[in-house]
Design an enzyme around this catalytic site. Structure first.
Site, PDB file in Angstrom:
ATOM      1  N   ASP A  22       0.832  -1.212   0.000  1.00 48.50           N
ATOM      2  CA  ASP A  22       0.000   0.000   0.000  1.00 48.50           C
ATOM      3  C   ASP A  22       0.866   1.262   0.000  1.00 48.50           C
ATOM      4  O   ASP A  22       1.979   1.253   0.531  1.00 48.50           O
ATOM      5  CB  ASP A  22      -0.924  -0.025   1.227  1.00 48.50           C
ATOM      6  CG  ASP A  22      -2.097   0.930   1.081  1.00 48.50           C
ATOM      7  OD1 ASP A  22      -2.392   1.358  -0.057  1.00 48.50           O
ATOM      8  OD2 ASP A  22      -2.724   1.248   2.103  1.00 48.50           O
ATOM      9  N   GLY A  25      -0.132   5.442  -4.382  1.00 47.53           N
ATOM     10  CA  GLY A  25      -0.787   6.699  -4.759  1.00 47.53           C
ATOM     11  C   GLY A  25      -0.196   7.868  -3.991  1.00 47.53           C
ATOM     12  O   GLY A  25       0.136   8.912  -4.574  1.00 47.53           O
ATOM     13  N   TRP A  27       2.704   8.039  -2.538  1.00 44.08           N
ATOM     14  CA  TRP A  27       4.103   8.225  -2.944  1.00 44.08           C
ATOM     15  C   TRP A  27       4.166   9.163  -4.151  1.00 44.08           C
ATOM     16  O   TRP A  27       4.982  10.075  -4.196  1.00 44.08           O
ATOM     17  CB  TRP A  27       4.699   6.861  -3.285  1.00 44.08           C
ATOM     18  CG  TRP A  27       6.153   6.875  -3.644  1.00 44.08           C
ATOM     19  CD1 TRP A  27       7.216   6.724  -2.808  1.00 44.08           C
ATOM     20  CD2 TRP A  27       6.702   7.029  -4.971  1.00 44.08           C
ATOM     21  NE1 TRP A  27       8.399   6.781  -3.507  1.00 44.08           N
ATOM     22  CE2 TRP A  27       8.119   6.973  -4.844  1.00 44.08           C
ATOM     23  CE3 TRP A  27       6.169   7.214  -6.247  1.00 44.08           C
ATOM     24  CZ2 TRP A  27       8.981   7.075  -5.937  1.00 44.08           C
ATOM     25  CZ3 TRP A  27       7.025   7.337  -7.329  1.00 44.08           C
ATOM     26  CH2 TRP A  27       8.415   7.261  -7.159  1.00 44.08           C
ATOM     27  N   HIS A  39       2.164   3.582  -9.095  1.00 42.05           N
ATOM     28  CA  HIS A  39       1.977   2.148  -9.372  1.00 42.05           C
ATOM     29  C   HIS A  39       3.165   1.592 -10.157  1.00 42.05           C
ATOM     30  O   HIS A  39       3.620   0.478  -9.913  1.00 42.05           O
ATOM     31  CB  HIS A  39       0.665   1.901 -10.118  1.00 42.05           C
ATOM     32  CG  HIS A  39      -0.551   2.251  -9.302  1.00 42.05           C
ATOM     33  ND1 HIS A  39      -0.720   1.828  -8.010  1.00 42.05           N
ATOM     34  CD2 HIS A  39      -1.649   3.000  -9.596  1.00 42.05           C
ATOM     35  CE1 HIS A  39      -1.877   2.293  -7.535  1.00 42.05           C
ATOM     36  NE2 HIS A  39      -2.449   3.004  -8.469  1.00 42.05           N
ATOM     37  N   SER A  67      -7.532  -5.653  -4.989  1.00 45.07           N
ATOM     38  CA  SER A  67      -8.574  -6.257  -4.153  1.00 45.07           C
ATOM     39  C   SER A  67      -9.915  -6.256  -4.872  1.00 45.07           C
ATOM     40  O   SER A  67     -10.113  -5.502  -5.837  1.00 45.07           O
ATOM     41  CB  SER A  67      -8.688  -5.501  -2.823  1.00 45.07           C
ATOM     42  OG  SER A  67      -9.402  -4.294  -2.998  1.00 45.07           O
ATOM     43  N   TRP A  71     -12.141  -2.245  -7.630  1.00 44.27           N
ATOM     44  CA  TRP A  71     -12.940  -1.868  -8.811  1.00 44.27           C
ATOM     45  C   TRP A  71     -13.649  -0.551  -8.573  1.00 44.27           C
ATOM     46  O   TRP A  71     -14.106   0.097  -9.513  1.00 44.27           O
ATOM     47  CB  TRP A  71     -13.988  -2.947  -9.131  1.00 44.27           C
ATOM     48  CG  TRP A  71     -13.423  -4.272  -9.503  1.00 44.27           C
ATOM     49  CD1 TRP A  71     -13.424  -5.402  -8.715  1.00 44.27           C
ATOM     50  CD2 TRP A  71     -12.784  -4.657 -10.734  1.00 44.27           C
ATOM     51  NE1 TRP A  71     -12.817  -6.439  -9.381  1.00 44.27           N
ATOM     52  CE2 TRP A  71     -12.422  -6.010 -10.617  1.00 44.27           C
ATOM     53  CE3 TRP A  71     -12.491  -3.980 -11.921  1.00 44.27           C
ATOM     54  CZ2 TRP A  71     -11.773  -6.712 -11.636  1.00 44.27           C
ATOM     55  CZ3 TRP A  71     -11.842  -4.671 -12.938  1.00 44.27           C
ATOM     56  CH2 TRP A  71     -11.496  -6.020 -12.794  1.00 44.27           C
ATOM     57  N   LEU A 133      11.065 -20.253  -4.805  1.00 43.39           N
ATOM     58  CA  LEU A 133       9.965 -19.457  -4.237  1.00 43.39           C
ATOM     59  C   LEU A 133       8.626 -19.692  -4.958  1.00 43.39           C
ATOM     60  O   LEU A 133       8.587 -19.762  -6.181  1.00 43.39           O
ATOM     61  CB  LEU A 133      10.353 -17.975  -4.368  1.00 43.39           C
ATOM     62  CG  LEU A 133       9.348 -16.931  -3.906  1.00 43.39           C
ATOM     63  CD1 LEU A 133       9.279 -16.892  -2.385  1.00 43.39           C
ATOM     64  CD2 LEU A 133       9.734 -15.557  -4.446  1.00 43.39           C
TER      65      LEU A 133
HETATM   66  C1  IPE Z   1      -5.459  -2.834  -0.181  1.00 44.75           C
HETATM   67  O1  IPE Z   1      -5.123  -1.494  -0.354  1.00 44.75           O
HETATM   68  C2  IPE Z   1      -5.437  -3.566  -1.484  1.00 44.75           C
HETATM   69  C3  IPE Z   1      -4.145  -3.672  -2.168  1.00 44.75           C
HETATM   70  C4  IPE Z   1      -2.991  -3.252  -1.747  1.00 44.75           C
HETATM   71  C5  IPE Z   1      -4.201  -4.346  -3.418  1.00 44.75           C
HETATM   72  P1  IPE Z   1      -6.221  -0.357  -0.463  1.00 44.75           P
HETATM   73  O2  IPE Z   1      -5.478   0.923  -0.568  1.00 44.75           O
HETATM   74  O3  IPE Z   1      -7.197  -0.667  -1.523  1.00 44.75           O
HETATM   75  O4  IPE Z   1      -6.959  -0.488   0.957  1.00 44.75           O
HETATM   76  P2  IPE Z   1      -7.954   0.502   1.696  1.00 44.75           P
HETATM   77  O5  IPE Z   1      -9.063   0.821   0.751  1.00 44.75           O
HETATM   78  O6  IPE Z   1      -7.187   1.736   2.056  1.00 44.75           O
HETATM   79  O7  IPE Z   1      -8.404  -0.244   2.914  1.00 44.75           O
HETATM   80  C1  IPE Z   2      -1.668   0.208  -3.358  1.00 41.35           C
HETATM   81  O1  IPE Z   2      -1.428   1.555  -3.381  1.00 41.35           O
HETATM   82  C2  IPE Z   2      -1.867  -0.380  -4.737  1.00 41.35           C
HETATM   83  C3  IPE Z   2      -3.231  -0.845  -5.007  1.00 41.35           C
HETATM   84  C4  IPE Z   2      -4.239  -0.820  -4.196  1.00 41.35           C
HETATM   85  C5  IPE Z   2      -3.452  -1.390  -6.336  1.00 41.35           C
HETATM   86  P1  IPE Z   2      -2.615   2.589  -3.344  1.00 41.35           P
HETATM   87  O2  IPE Z   2      -2.993   2.941  -4.739  1.00 41.35           O
HETATM   88  O3  IPE Z   2      -3.720   2.132  -2.478  1.00 41.35           O
HETATM   89  O4  IPE Z   2      -1.890   3.837  -2.677  1.00 41.35           O
HETATM   90  P2  IPE Z   2      -2.527   4.871  -1.657  1.00 41.35           P
HETATM   91  O5  IPE Z   2      -3.058   4.100  -0.492  1.00 41.35           O
HETATM   92  O6  IPE Z   2      -3.604   5.610  -2.378  1.00 41.35           O
HETATM   93  O7  IPE Z   2      -1.372   5.753  -1.292  1.00 41.35           O
HETATM   94 MG    MG Z   3      -4.157   2.357  -0.512  1.00 37.99          MG
END
Ligand code: IPE
Ligand code: IPE
Ligand code: MG
Length: 253
Positions: A22, A25, A27, A39, A67, A71, A133
């Site tokens: 996580d 975005g 970053w 990403h 996740s 979507w 792995l």
């Molecule tokens: C969890 O991250 C899913 C993935 C890293 C793929 P999210 O950024 O979607 O989680 P929430 O919405 O903050 O809980």
């Molecule tokens: C995790 O990073 C990647 C995915 C959920 C695909 P995020 O996109 O959730 O990044 P933040 O949480 O907005 O910083």
């Molecule tokens: Mg996130």
């Protein structure tokens, strides 16, 4: 091999590390860049961490890539994540083969295009005999989905006589989860500062050691993974026993 192995001393390496990657975005936003570049930077971290887990001889690395709730993001971001997933799969498959890495996808594939589904099946087939792995990529995955699909499969098997009518117990459910062939995660890591599970492996995390770090996924590296492993090695895993019992345990009871 038991799902939770009581005979392993706490100071050993985790067999299975599961990571919620996580913070991509944020970053990017901190650098006044579009989220997509976060990403892309995240994919570089994936390469680095997969390689390092191979060197550490970790048995299973599970990465939450998308996740079942993701979507809900803007269509443009979902499209970008899908194309990044596809292009990374295409560009990395040969390296995975060369490094003896077995690739496995978990999640509901029905939502993906036929081309992508074929590519996933093909990548798994090409790496299925690899013995280093096991790299598990969770895409369109949700822990609740996993438990539901396991229950549905069990019910269907009972209905058509493949399984005798019986009460569902933990072992039967384990055998029908998408992770049936894997040990449960020993160490769970979530980067990006949030302290929640966000519908990742809900069932499988029952006795997993949790580690949360503020480090954003694109900044995560070998050193920050080492810190998580050192934290794990300092924990006493009791699985319901007392500390005194753990000190005396030599075999699973
Ligand atoms: C969890 O991250 C899913 C993935 C890293 C793929 P999210 O950024 O979607 O989680 P929430 O919405 O903050 O809980
Ligand atoms: C995790 O990073 C990647 C995915 C959920 C695909 P995020 O996109 O959730 O990044 P933040 O949480 O907005 O910083
Ligand atoms: Mg996130």
């Amino acid at each position: 091999m038991p799902k939770d192995d009581l005979t392993r001393p706490a100071a050993t390496m985790p067999r299975h590390i599961a990571i919620i990657m996580d913070g991509n975005g944020r970053w990017a936003q901190q650098r006044f860049m579009p989220r997509g570049l976060g990403h892309r930077a995240g994919v570089k971290t994936v390469r680095k961490i997969v390689e390092y887990c191979g060197q550490l001889k970790i048995e299973v690395l599970s990465l939450f890539a998308f996740s079942s709730e993701n979507w809900r993001r803007p269509e443009e971001e979902v499209t970008l994540l899908m194309s990044l997933f596809l292009s990374t799969l295409q560009s990395e498959i040969n390296k995975l083969k060369k490094n003896n890495i077995r690739l496995k996808f978990i999640g509901d594939r029905a939502a993906f295009s036929a081309a992508l589904q074929d590519m996933m099946t093909d990548a798994e087939a090409q790496t299925q005999s690899n013995t280093a792995l096991t790299l598990v990529i969770a895409v369109n995955y949700g822990g609740q989905w996993d438990i539901c699909q396991a229950c549905q499969t069990i019910i269907d098997k009972m209905a058509n006589g493949q399984l005798p009518e019986q009460a569902i117990d933990a072992e039967l459910l384990n055998q029908h989860l998408s992770t049936a062939d894997l040990p449960n995660p020993d160490l769970f890591i979530r980067t990006g500062g949030e302290q929640r599970v966000s519908n990742f492996m809900l069932w499988q995390l029952a006795y997993t050691e949790m580690y949360f770090t503020d480090t954003l996924w694109p900044d995560f590296n070998e050193t920050t993974l080492d810190q998580a492993i050192v934290s794990f090695q300092g924990r006493e895993r009791r699985f319901g026993h007392t500390s005194e019992q753990i000190a005396g345990i030599t075999a699973p009871s």
